[in-house]
Design a protein around this motif. Structure first.
Motif, PDB file in Angstrom:
ATOM      1  N   ILE A  24       0.834  -1.169   0.095  1.00 58.89           N
ATOM      2  CA  ILE A  24       0.028  -0.475  -0.465  1.00 58.89           C
ATOM      3  C   ILE A  24       1.002   0.981  -0.351  1.00 58.89           C
ATOM      4  CG2 ILE A  24      -1.991   1.229   1.282  1.00 58.89           C
ATOM      5  CD1 ILE A  24      -2.526  -1.219   3.093  1.00 58.89           C
ATOM      6  N   ASP A  25       0.746   1.964  -0.836  1.00 56.50           N
ATOM      7  CA  ASP A  25       1.261   3.487  -0.825  1.00 56.50           C
ATOM      8  C   ASP A  25       0.185   4.240  -1.237  1.00 56.50           C
ATOM      9  OD1 ASP A  25       2.682   5.516  -2.063  1.00 56.50           O
ATOM     10  OD2 ASP A  25       3.204   4.399  -4.049  1.00 56.50           O
ATOM     11  N   SER A  26       0.138   4.900   0.299  1.00 51.42           N
ATOM     12  CA  SER A  26      -0.829   6.074   1.063  1.00 51.42           C
ATOM     13  C   SER A  26      -0.679   6.825   0.091  1.00 51.42           C
ATOM     14  CB  SER A  26      -1.357   5.454   1.776  1.00 51.42           C
ATOM     15  OG  SER A  26      -2.082   6.623   2.908  1.00 51.42           O
ATOM     16  N   TYR A  27      -1.245   8.077  -0.219  1.00 45.35           N
ATOM     17  CA  TYR A  27      -1.387   8.586  -0.513  1.00 45.35           C
ATOM     18  C   TYR A  27      -1.098   9.843   0.197  1.00 45.35           C
ATOM     19  CZ  TYR A  27      -1.416  13.966  -2.107  1.00 45.35           C
ATOM     20  OH  TYR A  27      -0.919  15.392  -3.062  1.00 45.35           O
ATOM     21  N   LYS A  28      -2.433   9.625   1.333  1.00 49.93           N
ATOM     22  CA  LYS A  28      -3.010  10.485   2.754  1.00 49.93           C
ATOM     23  C   LYS A  28      -1.433  10.083   3.341  1.00 49.93           C
ATOM     24  CE  LYS A  28      -6.967  10.378   4.270  1.00 49.93           C
ATOM     25  NZ  LYS A  28      -8.787   9.894   3.802  1.00 49.93           N
ATOM     26  N   LYS A  30       1.331   9.155   3.945  1.00 46.92           N
ATOM     27  CA  LYS A  30       2.910  10.109   2.730  1.00 46.92           C
ATOM     28  C   LYS A  30       2.986  11.392   3.384  1.00 46.92           C
ATOM     29  CE  LYS A  30       5.306   7.418  -0.242  1.00 46.92           C
ATOM     30  NZ  LYS A  30       4.881   7.061  -1.815  1.00 46.92           N
TER      31      LYS A  30
END
Lengths: 315, 315
Positions: A24-28, A30
């Motif tokens: 999971i590469d979570s924008y929020k 980060k």
């Protein structure tokens, strides 16, 4: 040892249930942290934690028709599931204080559950007693068994495939089986990422061990909310791998664990058990030291009693 | 129309944040249901719901520097995020009864939030008033816009890639944008799976529309716990696609929605919002009719207020 290097047909069939870790590469997340962080979540793994990697690998290779273990829950559930998939008998020794969800889940796979009072008897003692009753059973350590490390190594190999490659991997530590497996898997793949352990301050035997240069054990099981890491000490085989390849261990206060569970809820929609949240909690604890790194936080599992989770996500 | 068929550079950069849907083949769920079911979850999508597919596609193609919408939350959040990623101004009209999490999230991306009392004014009326104030803004429908259907179609194409291919896809229905998009995407990919809608019994305008052969609208927003589908009626463009290609709509009582949220929690470790649980709830409602099928349940999102979720996972 009644062990085979080859997997049987049933073992190979079971392999399809080892789910690749959920990246999971979570924008929020980060944006909120200001850190380059990637989540490798085992919450969606079969039986809800990384333990199925170890358990299915062990069950595939061991020839005994009956397998026994002592586990606070996730390894028990994983082993019970792997045994159910392959038609083997399973006995799991669990502390009477284990999360109810976990006890129900183990029984749900048809395994025998033996509940013990860990203040009067260690899990090891209970298993030894049962071994007399069941002389043909294989006794599986939830964390200190070559098949366990070998099974967990698959997660390290998956993390090594991330592009760009993480520079640091943070891993929850109980008995050390996941950590040793990940170190092994990263090494197998030629990935030079550093491995950092994450441990509750209340259960900091790995941190103590690393400082002392030898295994330090707790006298009684530490009562951290991270019930998956209430082990007395690191496993010897894991320690042999960890002592030279783990950069450090970050000790996390209980409040930090709770906070990390809540952040996963709010920003990632990820249902994480307290033990699984240790890696993010460790990152938050030492946030400034991770600037400029690409951090992979391993979330070990998601099985948490609703009553506990209700409290954790409360305001 | 101030729209371009080509995406700008910022739009292409934003595409990396459209996360492929998370496919979950859950051993425990299958065992419990006795049905071949696969979950396609958008809970881990950027901004926590499928709406980011639509919003990012729309923002990529529309040239206006200011975009406005009326949304109970998930589209608003997705649009606010897409606008923040591309440096556009965003205004979101939300019912004052929206989940608090969703309001906070929209504001968190720097968007302007206008709260309205939906019992005295429709969302459409509120948007029309604002349009006078902001004549240069593009007014985006959360569900009835060609760029929205086109964006959501990507999820249909992903579902079509599953092997073995699902024979039935169950999709939550509010304004119908997801359903129309999925029908379009499956068609693009030559996948013959049937599409079934899932709708709260309390908000069954799509079921009524299908029976009547024309769009039937509610007079006031239905107060189902599934706050993502409190729309007055289907969008016209969606209806045009759905009327001929949707097999049926299953109407789900509120208790069934709650039960499905809890099953996702217990068996799959998936944090699902009530609207997202509609597809599993529909499957449970008509379980026997799905024997022999390979069912894909689309979980539209996972954003749910902690206070609501605490109640949903309570015993």
């Amino acid at each position: 040892l009644n062990i085979s290097k080859k997997k049987g047909q049933e073992g190979r069939k079971m392999d399809r249930w080892v789910r690749p870790t959920t990246i999971i590469d979570s924008y929020k997340l980060k944006q909120a942290l200001g850190i380059e962080v990637i989540i490798a979540s085992e919450t969606l793994q079969t039986t809800g934690s990384f333990k199925f990697r170890a358990a299915s690998n062990l069950v595939s290779h061991v020839r005994n028709k009956h397998i026994m273990t002592a586990s606070s829950g996730n390894f028990g559930q994983a082993l019970a599931c792997a045994c159910a998939m392959t038609g083997k008998k399973c006995t799991v020794v669990m502390p009477a204080t284990s999360a109810e969800t976990k006890i129900i889940a183990v029984r749900g796979f048809g395994a025998e559950v033996v509940l013990i009072d860990t203040t009067s008897q260690s899990r090891g003692q209970a298993v030894n007693e049962l071994a007399l009753k069941y002389p043909d059973a294989y006794i599986a350590s939830p964390y200190d068994d070559p098949w366990v490390i070998d099974g967990n190594a698959s997660l390290g190999r998956e993390v090594a495939q991330l592009r760009p490659r993480p520079t640091v991997v943070i891993v929850p530590i109980g008995g050390g089986g996941l950590c040793a497996g990940i170190i092994q898997g990263l090494k197998d793949s030629g990935c030079a990422a550093e491995v950092i352990g994450a441990e509750p301050l209340l259960a900091n035997d790995a941190a103590q061990s690393l400082r002392a240069g030898k295994i330090i054990a707790h006298d009684t099981e530490p009562q951290t909310i991270a019930d998956g890491v209430r082990t007395l000490s690191l496993g010897r085989q894991n320690w042999a791998v960890m002592k030279d390849h783990m950069r450090t261990v970050i000790e996390v206060p209980e409040d930090g664990i709770r906070r990390a569970v809540r952040i996963f809820y709010d920003l990632v929609n990820l249902k994480v058990e307290p033990t699984g949240a240790l890696s993010l909690a460790a990152l938050l604890e030492m946030k400034d030291s991770f600037r400029g790194e690409l951090v992979c936080c391993v979330v070990s599992g998601g099985n948490v009693d609703p009553a506990v989770y209700q409290t954790l996500i409360g305001a």
